[in-house]
Design an enzyme around this catalytic site. Structure first.
Site, PDB file in Angstrom:
ATOM      1  N   GLN A   1      21.672  -8.256  27.739  1.00 13.97           N
ATOM      2  CA  GLN A   1      22.437  -8.733  28.842  1.00 13.97           C
ATOM      3  C   GLN A   1      22.787  -7.797  29.824  1.00 13.97           C
ATOM      4  O   GLN A   1      23.067  -8.178  31.024  1.00 13.97           O
ATOM      5  CB  GLN A   1      23.785  -9.447  28.079  1.00 13.97           C
TER       6      GLN A   1
ATOM      7  N   HIS B   1      21.825  -7.918  18.184  1.00 13.54           N
ATOM      8  CA  HIS B   1      22.506  -8.772  19.178  1.00 13.54           C
ATOM      9  C   HIS B   1      21.525  -9.830  19.685  1.00 13.54           C
ATOM     10  O   HIS B   1      21.227  -9.742  20.892  1.00 13.54           O
ATOM     11  CB  HIS B   1      23.253  -8.013  20.249  1.00 13.54           C
TER      12      HIS B   1
ATOM     13  N   GLU C   1      26.926 -12.500  15.459  1.00 16.13           N
ATOM     14  CA  GLU C   1      27.089 -14.085  15.447  1.00 16.13           C
ATOM     15  C   GLU C   1      25.752 -14.559  14.657  1.00 16.13           C
ATOM     16  O   GLU C   1      24.895 -15.422  15.308  1.00 16.13           O
ATOM     17  CB  GLU C   1      27.321 -14.695  16.903  1.00 16.13           C
TER      18      GLU C   1
HETATM   19  O1  IFM Z   1      27.329 -13.549  25.926  1.00 15.52           O
HETATM   20  C1  IFM Z   1      27.476 -13.999  24.690  1.00 15.52           C
HETATM   21  C2  IFM Z   1      27.322 -12.858  23.789  1.00 15.52           C
HETATM   22  O2  IFM Z   1      26.056 -12.422  23.719  1.00 15.52           O
HETATM   23  C3  IFM Z   1      27.596 -13.321  22.373  1.00 15.52           C
HETATM   24  N1  IFM Z   1      29.149 -13.992  22.386  1.00 15.52           N
HETATM   25  C4  IFM Z   1      29.569 -15.038  23.207  1.00 15.52           C
HETATM   26  C5  IFM Z   1      29.195 -14.322  24.549  1.00 15.52           C
HETATM   27  C6  IFM Z   1      29.497 -15.350  25.629  1.00 15.52           C
HETATM   28  O3  IFM Z   1      28.822 -16.551  25.530  1.00 15.52           O
END
Ligand code: IFM
Length: 448
Positions: free
Chosen positions: A39, A131, A176
């Site tokens: 990201q 991730h 997650e």
């Molecule tokens: O950007 C995401 C992240 O990669 C994982 N948790 C939620 C964030 C917001 O959507």
């Protein structure tokens, strides 16, 4: 009171008034921000997300992202200026192992540099090993649907621990796992765009096994070297769930099941002994309205009810974090909030969100939740997966054309909170108490 002595200032004279008006957090509380490699780094060409982005013009491209791979020194200086004492980052598997079994030592050296720079600045690194992104070769071989995925992931984990272990105390094995399994294998929004209950379950199970084995591996490695005990966990997308019709048994039952799946299944399936802390990513608050498995739409939308929302349509509901934290007390483990934040173009909303969620966290601590740290998502505006660059989550804004960092007002507020390890009352009065916004404003096109 004796127990609280070490935590709070001695209550004498003027201190007494300040004490009662200030929300103090426990000593050694971690004040951080979080990001993930794909990201923010830019140029992660060897992973499945990059490949997926390139396949269609209409898809958002991560491209240079925030160029954090090259600008990490500047970004760490900004973290320091914000008073952060912790930072959650992820290492990019596809950079470290671009071909099966072949490790790129320059990439490893890069992450060593980043982590050393953090440690030097007094910023504790919390490192995520997975991730959402996978190396292309791993995805091409069937990714997490294959049983062998666990063995392959462990080879990567072993290498990272050997190379970076001496510098890191906190590890997050998987970010997650449920969100990843659902988005990629059931909802089909993320690569590889599959829509199958069976595959989603299979992937989820492999992630469970991967976490257990990574946990054991990391602990064994540290133990052999007689290093301090590492702290290993996974990050859970924790959701607060409520029944819309409080008295309907079917809603109540469904909420119980949904709560188990979202908030507890991974911990229960991996086994309680496989977690040194609970890592909570908290954004979502849902009220169950209908039960509809085919469309996967169960919950009433904030928009329909004119509730306050973020720029991506997620309800702003600070009380929810209080509830999930109290529920998690049952595991009797330290809790770190490894992500929480809002995508918005409104600075008023961002600062109010920050202060009002922290206020609820403070109350949860008072009520017995052992919360030891908070990581705002995110340090920088960044690439929000299938939504691209339009959601603005950063304490620092990013001008994607020049890559300039913009220090937002919320960063200054965060700095004051981290510096004082507390929320002063004036901040609550001015920024933190929920303000009801008129329905017409909450309904603007982007929810801002
Ligand atoms: O950007 C995401 C992240 O990669 C994982 N948790 C939620 C964030 C917001 O959507």
């Amino acid at each position: 009171m004796a127990k609280l002595k070490g935590i709070y200032p001695t209550l004498t004279g003027a201190n007494r008034l300040k004490f009662h008006r200030t929300l103090y957090f426990p000593p050694r509380f971690l004040w951080g921000t979080a990001t993930s490699a794909h990201q923010v780094e830019g140029g992660n060409r060897d992973n499945d997300w990059w490949a997926w982005e390139q396949r269609r013009k209409s898809r958002p491209h991560s491209g240079r992202a925030c160029d954090h791979y090259r600008r990490y020194r500047e970004d760490i200086a900004l973290m320091s200026a914000m008073g952060q004492n912790a930072y959650r980052l992820s290492v990019e598997w596809s950079r470290i192992e671009p071909q099966p079994g072949q490790f790129n030592h320059r990439a490893i050296e890069h992450y060593r540099d980043v982590i050393r720079a953090l440690n030097r600045a007094g910023i504790k690194p919390m490192v995520t090993l997975h991730h959402f992104t996978n190396p292309r070769w791993f995805a091409a071989a069937g990714g997490w649907t294959r049983r062998s995925s666990v063995r392959v992931y462990l080879r990567f984990v072993r290498t990272v621990i050997q190379e970076l272990g001496d510098l890191v105390e906190f590890w997050v094995t998987i970010n997650e796992p449920l969100v990843y399994s659902l988005q990629s294998y059931l909802v089909g929004l993320w690569p590889p765009n599959r829509k199958s209950y069976w595959l989603a379950l299979r992937v989820y199970w492999h992630l469970v096994v991967a976490h257990r084995r990574a946990y054991r591996e990391i602990h064994a490695y540290y133990h052999e070297r007689r290093w301090h005990r590492p702290k290993v966990g996974f990050a859970s997308n924790t959701v607060s769930l409520y029944a819309y019709q409080q008295h309907a048994i079917s809603s109540w039952l469904f909420i119980r099941v949904a709560d188990f799946i979202w908030n507890h299944s991974f911990i229960v399936m991996t086994g309680r002994g496989y977690h040194d802390f609970i890592a909570v990513n908290y954004y979502f608050h849902y009220r169950l309205k209908h039960i509809h498995f085919r469309t996967l739409r169960f919950f009433v939308e904030a928009r329909q009810e004119h509730r306050e929302m973020s720029g991506v349509g997620w309800e702003v509901y600070p009380q929810g974090i209080f509830d999930v934290l109290l529920d998690l007390r049952r595991y009797r483990l330290p809790i770190y909030i490894t992500e929480n934040g809002i995508a918005t173009a409104s600075e008023t909303k961002r600062t109010r969100y920050l202060v009002s969620y922290l206020k609820e966290i403070y109350h949860a601590i008072q009520a017995g939740a052992d919360v030891r740290g908070y990581f705002w998502w995110s340090l920088l505006d960044n690439f929000e997966w299938n939504l691209g660059f339009h959601p603005r989550f950063g304490l620092l804004g990013v001008n994607y054309r020049t890559q300039a960092r913009i220090v937002r007002p919320a960063a200054a507020i965060y700095q004051q909170i981290a510096h004082g390890n507390s929320i002063p009352h004036w901040m609550l009065k001015v920024l933190g108490h929920g303000v009801t916004i008129p329905a017409s404003r909450s309904l603007s096109a982007k929810g801002d």
